[in-house]
Design an enzyme around this catalytic site. Structure first.
Site, mmCIF file in Angstrom:
data_model
loop_
_atom_site.group_PDB
_atom_site.id
_atom_site.type_symbol
_atom_site.label_atom_id
_atom_site.label_comp_id
_atom_site.label_asym_id
_atom_site.label_seq_id
_atom_site.Cartn_x
_atom_site.Cartn_y
_atom_site.Cartn_z
ATOM 1 N N ASP A 89 80.259 138.912 5.213
ATOM 2 C CA ASP A 89 79.989 138.622 6.619
ATOM 3 C C ASP A 89 81.349 138.516 7.329
ATOM 4 O OD1 ASP A 89 78.766 138.148 8.999
ATOM 5 O OD2 ASP A 89 77.488 136.526 8.285
HETATM 6 C C1 BGC Z 1 76.776 137.367 11.481
HETATM 7 C C2 BGC Z 1 76.108 138.549 10.833
HETATM 8 C C3 BGC Z 1 76.416 139.795 11.607
HETATM 9 C C4 BGC Z 1 77.918 139.967 11.686
HETATM 10 C C5 BGC Z 1 78.348 141.236 12.395
HETATM 11 C C6 BGC Z 1 78.240 137.600 11.757
HETATM 12 O O1 BGC Z 1 78.798 136.590 12.513
HETATM 13 O O2 BGC Z 1 76.621 136.229 10.654
HETATM 14 O O3 BGC Z 1 74.723 138.327 10.748
HETATM 15 O O4 BGC Z 1 75.798 140.901 11.024
HETATM 16 O O5 BGC Z 1 78.463 138.850 12.371
HETATM 17 O O6 BGC Z 1 78.136 141.177 13.743
#
Ligand code: BGC
Length: 761
Positions: free
Chosen positions: A286
């Protein structure tokens, strides 16, 4: 090919299969990637593991930006959060024309519940219990996203969630592992279709692995701690189902698991995901999850990057840990060349599977982008899906459906707010294109009824909180008039009307990422408005907008009707009007329990028993209960009303004793005893009455959504096998045990008909 060479190739391929657990060996892909990697420098290999965010990459600047420089050097594997076919085309051109090996980039975005045509938020979608519709929503999202340059989505989010304080419950399918698994599979099928190489399919990324939904107190990014037994029996199922459905990638979660942050957890990424489940795709972290491991307390960037790589992570989202430290770690002997190679191979394989090496511009067809986004057809699908996600929570005196006549007062801070209709994660939506409730209702009644409108109050009166919840271009239209002025205006129109619709709840950004709430009541100012409206004596239908279960005891006791509309997407207003005026008979059923109050949380239907359950009912001294509230939820899992009334006959089993692999059928007659044709989701639950480890008081094991004409009766039948009896025991072995089981069938997890069966090996 000589024998030795053939043997070498087959051993090499077999090795890569066992390491990456590919379901089917793809010799051509293997050969291709092997040859390509043979030409790559260490920097280029590490470059494939780097996933920066678009930030400074915009058309025009693409050639001069910092990221463009990295792309040219072959030091970028993909980019996230960049939109439009034209921009993506420009960036891809830099990669395939100006970098040494011309390796195409992957482009990923959070296409969570639609691209431009927005569908209901995932929690709402799950309340449809309609797997075909859910798959179709993902299919349409993939078609639109791929027409606009994307080849990879960070979806589905399959985290089981039981704590409505956590804002991200809006992004998942609720609290049930069985339903969650089926939805995960439907979403993967929708996104990836039958061939990832097609230009209208995109790669899914299952997230967030793992246990993110169990963060303590529902506070975002918080600690998770749970037993392995609970992981395997209650939380892992949807991730596993997504892997089995062929998900191309998996995203790590921010939380720790067993004391090690997920992005550095080798047991999770390698032992469970790859070895036990046979995952053959690639793992991305993530957003900045690698450097965040330093904050968790695992060491400096070089150390946490090493831990992530060794855990089995392949791609570093934004963190730059791999990019900036792996070369040094290799020199110092902290990581091995084969670990870097393996990660690089997996990223390249993903690109190969997407067909990017055949045609890097496969997803950048500007003609498609012009013609295939936000089409009438897609909007119709979104509207239909949205009607199925609505859950009718209360309907006294059959006030609903409304007649299209007389005067209707539409009141509330969300009554005329099109920008908030899409809910959280609607990054490609053009918010003002959504249909507000006011517009939908006007459209539905035409000239046959009069609609009066007043705002009545703000979403929240606290201006600091208001600014926190009106980000990302979704305004709350904060009104500077006093609360009493606004309430008085609403009461005045209510008095002139036959019925009041109160559009209350949360702004879109009161749920989603980093939108935890410690208080899940309606904001006090909205409650005040509702009280004033009810004091007029007019019937008041509350239409709720929210991304999580709310605490609604007072509203349930006092409002005439309550319609749970969640955030329904681009067609929200039309879909709600379809239900309010009876064009569609609501049939959604809750996939998360609604508590009576916040103190009951976490509250979920598939809980364990205690040694001291209630015998006579609340309150019992020295039994497991509270002094001030019963153990019951306000609305249980699986609950939802319609304009019809469904009655259930007796539950019959084909046998009440069974042996081994016998198939048992459970059948029940369901009657539509109401005046309207309608759909009912018939649910089957099972309770293992005695086992070597404690089992939940009930677990969903099957459901069928059936259509019944008014007055019609249908026999609904379920097949049960020993697969339905299986669970992970204390050795984490998945098996079933002989004994007595209770089978329950009904229209929600509380009101059930039940029979027992004895099933032996
Ligand atoms: C979130 C994810 C997301 C990623 C990309 C993160 O902050 O937890 O769910 O896919 O950002 O935008």
């Amino acid at each position: 090919m000589n024998k030795l060479k053939a043997l070498f190739l087959s051993v090499a391929v077999a090795f890569s299969i066992s390491m990456t657990a590919q379901p089917k060996a793809d010799l051509k892909m293997d050969q291709f990637v092997r040859t390509l990697m043979g030409k790559m420098t260490l920097d280029e290999k590490i470059g494939q593991l780097h996933l920066p965010v678009a930030a400074d990459v915009v058309t025009g600047q693409a050639n001069s930006s910092e990221t463009a420089k990295f792309i040219r050097q072959g030091r970028v594997g993909g980019i996230l959060n960049i939109k439009t076919a034209a921009k993506i085309h420009t960036i891809q051109k830099v990669a395939v024309e100006e970098s040494r090996l011309k390796i195409p980039l992957m482009f990923g975005l959070d296409v969570i519940h639609g691209y431009q045509t927005m569908f209901p938020i995932p929690l709402a979608l799950s309340c449809s219990w309609d797997l075909k519709l859910i798959e179709q929503s993902a299919r349409i999202a993939a078609q639109e996203a791929s027409a606009d340059g994307q080849c990879w989505t960070f979806s589905p989010m399959v985290d089981i969630s039981r704590d409505p304080r956590w804002g991200r419950v809006s992004e998942g399918s609720g609290e049930d592992p069985y339903l969650g698994s089926l939805i995960a599979k439907a979403m993967i099928n929708g996104y990836q279709g039958d061939d990832l190489k097609k230009n209208n399919t995109i790669m899914a990324c299952v997230k967030h692995f793992a246990l993110y939904g169990a963060v303590e107190a529902g506070r975002e990014y918080n600690t998770t701690d749970m037993s392995r037994l609970r992981m395997y029996n209650e939380y892992f199922a949807p991730y596993k189902a997504a892997v089995e459905a062929g998900a191309g990638s998996v995203m790590t979660s921010f939380n720790e698991v067993d004391g090690i942050p997920a992005s550095g957890n080798k047991w999770l990424m390698t032992d469970v995901l790859r070895k036990q489940w046979g995952f053959g795709g690639f793992i991305v972290t993530d957003y900045t999850a690698i450097p965040e491991m330093s904050e968790h307390g695992l060491g400096d960037l070089q150390q946490v990057s090493k831990i992530a790589l060794q855990a089995g992570v392949d791609m570093d989202m934004v963190g730059e840990g791999f990019l900036t430290t792996l070369k040094k770690s290799l020199k110092e002997g902290l990581v091995t060349q084969s670990q870097i190679d393996m990660a690089c191979r997996r990223v390249l394989e993903a690109k190969y599977k997407l067909g990017l090496f055949d045609d890097p511009f496969r997803y950048c067809d500007e003609e498609r982008a012009k013609n295939e986004l936000f089409t009438t057809e897609n909007r119709m699908a979104a509207r239909n899906t949205a009607t199925q996600a609505i859950v009718l929570l209360k309907n006294s005196n059959q006030i609903l459906p409304l007649k299209r006549r007389g005067t209707i007062a539409l009141v509330g801070p969300l009554a005329d707010n099109k920008e908030n209709m899409t809910g959280t994660w609607s990054v490609a939506a053009d918010y003002p294109k959504s249909v507000s409730l006011l517009t939908g209702m006007r459209e539905a009644v035409g000239t046959s009824a009069t609609i009066l409108m007043a705002k009545g109050t703000n979403v929240v009166n606290d201006t600091a909180l208001n600014s926190r919840i009106s980000i990302f271009g979704k305004p709350t239209y904060y009104d500077n008039r006093t609360q009493s002025e606004m309430v008085a205006e609403a009461v005045a129109i209510a008095k002139k009307s036959d019925v009041v619709i109160a559009a209350l709840g949360e702004a879109a950004e009161m749920s989603g990422e980093c939108a935890s709430r410690s208080d899940i009541n309606l904001p006090e100012n909205q409650k005040e408005l509702l009280k004033a409206l009810l004091a007029t004596g007019k019937p008041v239908v509350v239409v709720l907008f929210n991304g999580r279960p709310l605490s609604l005891s007072w509203e349930n006791a006092n409002a005439t009707a309550i319609v749970e509309s969640w955030f329904l997407g681009s067609e929200a207003g039309n879909a709600i009007a379809d239900v309010l005026f009876g064009k569609v008979n609501p049939s959604g059923k809750l996939t998360m329990t609604f508590p009576q109050n916040i103190g009951q949380i976490p509250l979920y239907y598939n809980h364990k028993n205690t040694g001291r359950p209630l015998v006579k009912g609340w309150f019992e001294k020295f039994h497991s209960n509270f002094l001030d509230v019963s153990n019951e939820p306000l609305y249980p899992f699986g609950y939802g009303l319609g304009y019809s009334l469904f009655s259930y006959g007796d539950l019959k089993l084909s046998a009440t004793t069974a042996k081994g692999n016998q198939i048992i059928s459970a059948s029940i007659a369901v009657t539509n005893a109401g005046q309207f044709d309608g759909d009912e989701t018939v649910q089957l639950y099972l309770h293992d009455l005695a086992a070597s480890v404690t089992r939940p008081v009930k677990e969903l094991k099957g459901f069928q959504k059936i259509a019944l004409k008014a007055g019609e009766t249908k026999e609904v039948s379920f097949k049960l096998s020993v697969d339905d009896l299986k669970f992970y025991n204390s050795d984490l072995k998945y098996d079933w045990e002989s004994g007595d089981f209770e089978i329950m069938v009904g229209g929600n997890s509380r009101d059930l008909k039940s029979v027992k069966i004895n099933w032996v090996k």
